[in-house]
Design a protein around this motif. Structure first.
Motif, PDB file in Angstrom:
ATOM      1  N   GLY A  20       1.105  -1.483  -0.068  1.00  0.00           N
ATOM      2  CA  GLY A  20      -0.128  -0.039  -0.150  1.00  0.00           C
ATOM      3  C   GLY A  20       1.001   1.662   0.085  1.00  0.00           C
ATOM      4  O   GLY A  20       0.110   1.872  -0.399  1.00  0.00           O
ATOM      5  N   TYR A  25      -1.592   7.280  -1.170  1.00  0.00           N
ATOM      6  CA  TYR A  25      -3.345   7.248  -0.697  1.00  0.00           C
ATOM      7  C   TYR A  25      -4.236   7.745   0.291  1.00  0.00           C
ATOM      8  O   TYR A  25      -3.251   8.957   0.047  1.00  0.00           O
ATOM      9  N   ASP A  26      -4.773   8.003   0.057  1.00  0.00           N
ATOM     10  CA  ASP A  26      -5.478   9.167   0.555  1.00  0.00           C
ATOM     11  C   ASP A  26      -6.724   8.616   1.603  1.00  0.00           C
ATOM     12  O   ASP A  26      -6.381   7.330   1.497  1.00  0.00           O
ATOM     13  N   GLU A  28      -9.354   8.153   2.658  1.00  0.00           N
ATOM     14  CA  GLU A  28     -10.494   7.629   2.591  1.00  0.00           C
ATOM     15  C   GLU A  28      -9.625   5.575   2.334  1.00  0.00           C
ATOM     16  O   GLU A  28     -10.811   4.636   2.274  1.00  0.00           O
ATOM     17  N   ASP A  29      -8.792   5.547   1.543  1.00  0.00           N
ATOM     18  CA  ASP A  29      -7.923   3.944   1.058  1.00  0.00           C
ATOM     19  C   ASP A  29      -8.106   3.390   2.207  1.00  0.00           C
ATOM     20  O   ASP A  29      -8.123   2.457   2.748  1.00  0.00           O
ATOM     21  N   LEU A  30      -7.511   4.250   3.508  1.00  0.00           N
ATOM     22  CA  LEU A  30      -6.742   4.443   4.588  1.00  0.00           C
ATOM     23  C   LEU A  30      -8.160   3.235   5.756  1.00  0.00           C
ATOM     24  O   LEU A  30      -8.045   2.666   5.639  1.00  0.00           O
ATOM     25  N   LYS A  32     -11.022   2.540   3.851  1.00  0.00           N
ATOM     26  CA  LYS A  32     -11.409   1.301   3.791  1.00  0.00           C
ATOM     27  C   LYS A  32     -10.435   0.228   3.647  1.00  0.00           C
ATOM     28  O   LYS A  32     -11.185  -0.932   4.061  1.00  0.00           O
ATOM     29  N   ALA A  33      -9.354   0.163   3.564  1.00  0.00           N
ATOM     30  CA  ALA A  33      -8.676  -1.270   4.119  1.00  0.00           C
ATOM     31  C   ALA A  33      -8.754  -1.220   5.564  1.00  0.00           C
ATOM     32  O   ALA A  33      -8.785  -2.739   5.583  1.00  0.00           O
ATOM     33  N   ILE A  58      -0.665   2.346   6.472  1.00  0.00           N
ATOM     34  CA  ILE A  58      -1.925   1.178   5.277  1.00  0.00           C
ATOM     35  C   ILE A  58      -0.923   0.170   5.388  1.00  0.00           C
ATOM     36  O   ILE A  58      -2.151  -0.759   5.077  1.00  0.00           O
ATOM     37  N   LEU A  62      -2.786  -4.385   4.915  1.00  0.00           N
ATOM     38  CA  LEU A  62      -3.182  -4.901   3.542  1.00  0.00           C
ATOM     39  C   LEU A  62      -2.698  -6.225   3.906  1.00  0.00           C
ATOM     40  O   LEU A  62      -1.298  -6.553   4.385  1.00  0.00           O
TER      41      LEU A  62
END
Length: 63
Positions: A20, A25-26, A28-30, A32-33, A58, A62
């Motif tokens: 990751g 990444y932003d 929101e990605d973190l 969701k992950a 992140i 992952l």
């Protein structure tokens, strides 16, 4: 002749694994992950975590 019945060999896709933090990444990605829903509170949590731990934040979420 190849296994797909063609005289041409199948085109191979490059095989690269990414973690990751290798790509941007932003928050929101973190969120969701981590398995959470993006809400104002969880987005703020992600921003703080990214500020404290940097791009590697992140990694723990992952596989």
């Amino acid at each position: 002749m190849t296994t797909n019945g063609s005289d041409k060999s199948a085109e191979q896709q490059p095989f690269e694994l990414y973690t990751g933090s290798e790509r941007p990444y932003d928050p929101e990605d973190l969120v969701k992950a981590s398995g959470r829903e993006p809400t104002p509170a969880t987005l703020e949590w992600a921003r703080r975590l990214m500020a404290e731990e940097g791009p590697g934040a992140i990694e723990r979420y992952l596989p």
